[in-house]
Design an enzyme around this catalytic site. Structure first.
Site, PDB file in Angstrom:
ATOM      1  CG  ASP A  73      -1.281  -1.778   1.216  1.00  0.00           C
ATOM      2  OD1 ASP A  73      -1.587  -1.555   0.022  1.00  0.00           O
ATOM      3  OD2 ASP A  73      -0.863  -0.894   1.985  1.00  0.00           O
ATOM      4  CE  LYS A  79       2.224  -1.171   1.127  1.00  0.00           C
ATOM      5  NZ  LYS A  79       2.614   0.049   1.874  1.00  0.00           N
ATOM      6  CG  ASP A  86      -2.011  -2.568   5.658  1.00  0.00           C
ATOM      7  OD1 ASP A  86      -1.599  -1.960   6.666  1.00  0.00           O
ATOM      8  OD2 ASP A  86      -2.378  -1.987   4.618  1.00  0.00           O
ATOM      9  CG  ASP A  89       1.231   2.271  -0.312  1.00  0.00           C
ATOM     10  OD1 ASP A  89       0.500   1.341   0.087  1.00  0.00           O
ATOM     11  OD2 ASP A  89       2.406   2.423   0.067  1.00  0.00           O
ATOM     12  CD  GLU A 132      -3.959   0.825   1.704  1.00  0.00           C
ATOM     13  OE1 GLU A 132      -3.832   0.215   2.786  1.00  0.00           O
ATOM     14  OE2 GLU A 132      -3.021   1.458   1.177  1.00  0.00           O
ATOM     15  NE  ARG A 180      -4.103   7.932   4.238  1.00  0.00           N
ATOM     16  CZ  ARG A 180      -2.886   8.451   4.380  1.00  0.00           C
ATOM     17  NH1 ARG A 180      -2.698   9.758   4.159  1.00  0.00           N
ATOM     18  NH2 ARG A 180      -1.862   7.714   4.726  1.00  0.00           N
TER      19      ARG A 180
END
Length: 503
Positions: free
Chosen positions: A271, A278, A289, A348, A350, A352
């Site tokens: 991620d 990030k 992640d 970011d 993502e 969900r």
């Protein structure tokens, strides 16, 4: 490491070391410790009297036997205060002891069943905790690194029990503890693996391998199937990466005709944050992640090995979240499998998005209950630190079951509220909802989005972002991936089978 059980007298057992124990405040040892003390001419009692052995929890004292026992060394393990000694303390002590044995370069060790004697704890549970703790505590991820050349790794641990009537219970416990620990360590292996070695395709291959070993049914689906199902959440996150997404489904059938419990895990194999990228510092940790997805895959393998009378389905949408010319952008709107639309205000957020499709699929499969697991929000670390998972639910009864499972596993969780007021945070002017409600109550608002996709199915969301990775060894926790909540999920399946059997 080999862990076995045999009947006998610990003082007569030949190994590199024998391990006995002592509660804090005990002046004259009894049981197996007393037998060893007597064989050594009262040496342990003398050290207690001198204040060199105090029985403090986690204290290990090594004594050379100088030929008075078949084993050249005795280790006295401190159990702490009797009133505070629990199965979880057995697990923690065993993990610490395993690492102590490694430092002492001891290959073969014999122990008494901590807790199953004077403490009065169930023998089977003690043996399970010893096996779990030892294997969890000794875990290291060395696939890409050479171990120290002069290091000695513990090879065998024998639980020596004087009472032959306890043998069968101890053996059952060791086997269950081994299964739980090996599953947790399999999850750790996946979560520690660099993202260039664990792409979505390779994660699916790990699931297929576990299924082949344990007899699970396994389906792995790619982009064409995702498009047929209308899984715009998974496809949207995946479109920025050259690595194709995979949708992994594992099925265990132990109760013909019963509706399954569904375990859904977030499988973001790396991620970056996508376009909402990030900071560079610490981004390497985002290889983990996919810890929620790894936990589901590993738990399914353990469930298949333990064979409870329950049906369980494991679901893991797996993809990378990368920035590129084809990546989703803030302001884009995605249509999910459930037909509901989500405005992407932060790429970011993502996890969900892919879980929305995973949860909808679980519901389509007729799940009686759903538990999802995800490193979903940094906000959960702010709220709970690295001590507990966050739990959110639409069903108090299911959450109570998950709490009992977590307690049995020695894994902590804490409930956060799901009041309807929080739904206002994710209202969108352009879609049915937006994927981020901002900084306030971030863990709860993320769960509010997930709730939209389970409808009225009993559901618990576990946010593990605070407990998925640690920077030091402590008890069953080791540096790196933790493997939480594999054992909670397995205990949930075992307890679900027991509940069904009593109806």
């Amino acid at each position: 490491m080999q862990i076995k059980v045999q009947t006998g007298d610990i003082s007569a057992f030949k190994a590199d070391a024998v391990v006995v124990n002592l509660f804090e405040g005990v002046a004259s040892p009894g049981g197996g410790t007393g037998a060893v003390d007597e064989a050594m001419g009262g040496a342990i009692g003398d050290l207690i009297a001198a204040g060199d052995i105090r029985g403090k929890f986690g204290e290990f004292t090594l004594i050379h036997t100088l030929g008075r026992l078949p084993s050249p060394r005795v280790i006295v393990a401190g159990l702490g205060k009797p009133a505070e000694f629990t199965i979880d303390k057995v697990r923690t002590l065993s993990a610490d002891l395993g690492r102590y044995l490694r430092r002492q370069r001891l290959r073969n060790t014999a122990i008494i069943a901590h807790g199953a004697g004077l403490a009065g704890l169930p023998a089977e549970e003690c043996a399970a905790a010893i096996a779990e703790g030892t294997l969890l505590g000794l875990y290291r991820f060395l696939r890409h690194k050479k171990p120290p050349e002069d290091e000695v790794e513990p090879e065998s641990l024998t639980i020596v029990e004087f009472d032959g009537a306890k043998l069968a219970a101890l053996e059952r416990g060791v086997e269950r503890g081994r299964v739980l620990a090996e599953a947790t360590n399999a999850c750790r292996d996946m979560a520690n693996e660099p993202a260039n070695y664990l792409t979505p395709e390779q994660m699916a291959a790990r699931a297929e391998a576990i299924a082949a070993e344990t007899g699970l049914e396994c389906e792995v689906h790619g982009p064409d199937w995702l498009r047929e199902k209308g899984m715009g959440g998974v496809l949207g996150v995946a479109q920025g990466s050259v690595q194709e997404p995979r949708f992994i489904v594992l099925r265990y059938e132990g109760a013909a005709g019963a509706r399954p419990v569904a375990l859904v895990g977030k499988g973001i194999t790396f991620d970056t944050g996508g376009i909402s990228i990030k900071p560079a510092s610490g981004m390497e940790e985002m290889k983990g992640d996919m810890s929620g997805g790894a936990a589901v895959i590993a738990a399914m393998g353990a469930i298949a090995r333990l064979r409870p009378r329950v049906n369980v389905i494991g679901i893991v949408p797996a993809t990378e979240n990368m920035p590129s010319g084809s990546a989703i952008k803030p302001g884009d709107v995605l249509r999910t499998m459930a037909g509901k639309t989500i405005e992407v205000v932060n790429t970011d957020a993502e996890g969900r998005l892919i879980l929305a499709d995973g949860l909808a699929y679980a519901r389509q499969q007729g799940a009686a209950a759903i538990v999802d697991v995800a490193t979903l929000t940094g906000a959960i670390s702010t709220a709970l630190g690295n001590v507990a998972m966050g739990a959110m639910t639409n069903d108090a009864g299911l959450l109570e079951r998950v709490k009992r499972a977590a307690a049995a596993a020695g894994e902590r969780l804490w409930e956060l509220p799901m009041w309807d007021d929080y739904k206002d945070f994710i209202r969108s002017d352009f879609a049915d909802m937006k994927n981020s409600g901002g900084r306030l109550a971030g863990s709860i608002t993320a769960a509010m989005l997930l709730r939209e996709f389970v409808e009225d199915t009993p559901w618990v969301h576990l946010d593990i972002a605070g407990v998925d990775n640690y920077d030091r060894d402590k008890g069953v926790i080791v540096k790196g991936a933790s493997g939480i909540p594999v054992r909670t999920l397995v205990h949930l399946a075992l307890q679900s089978a027991e509940t069904a059997a009593t109806k």
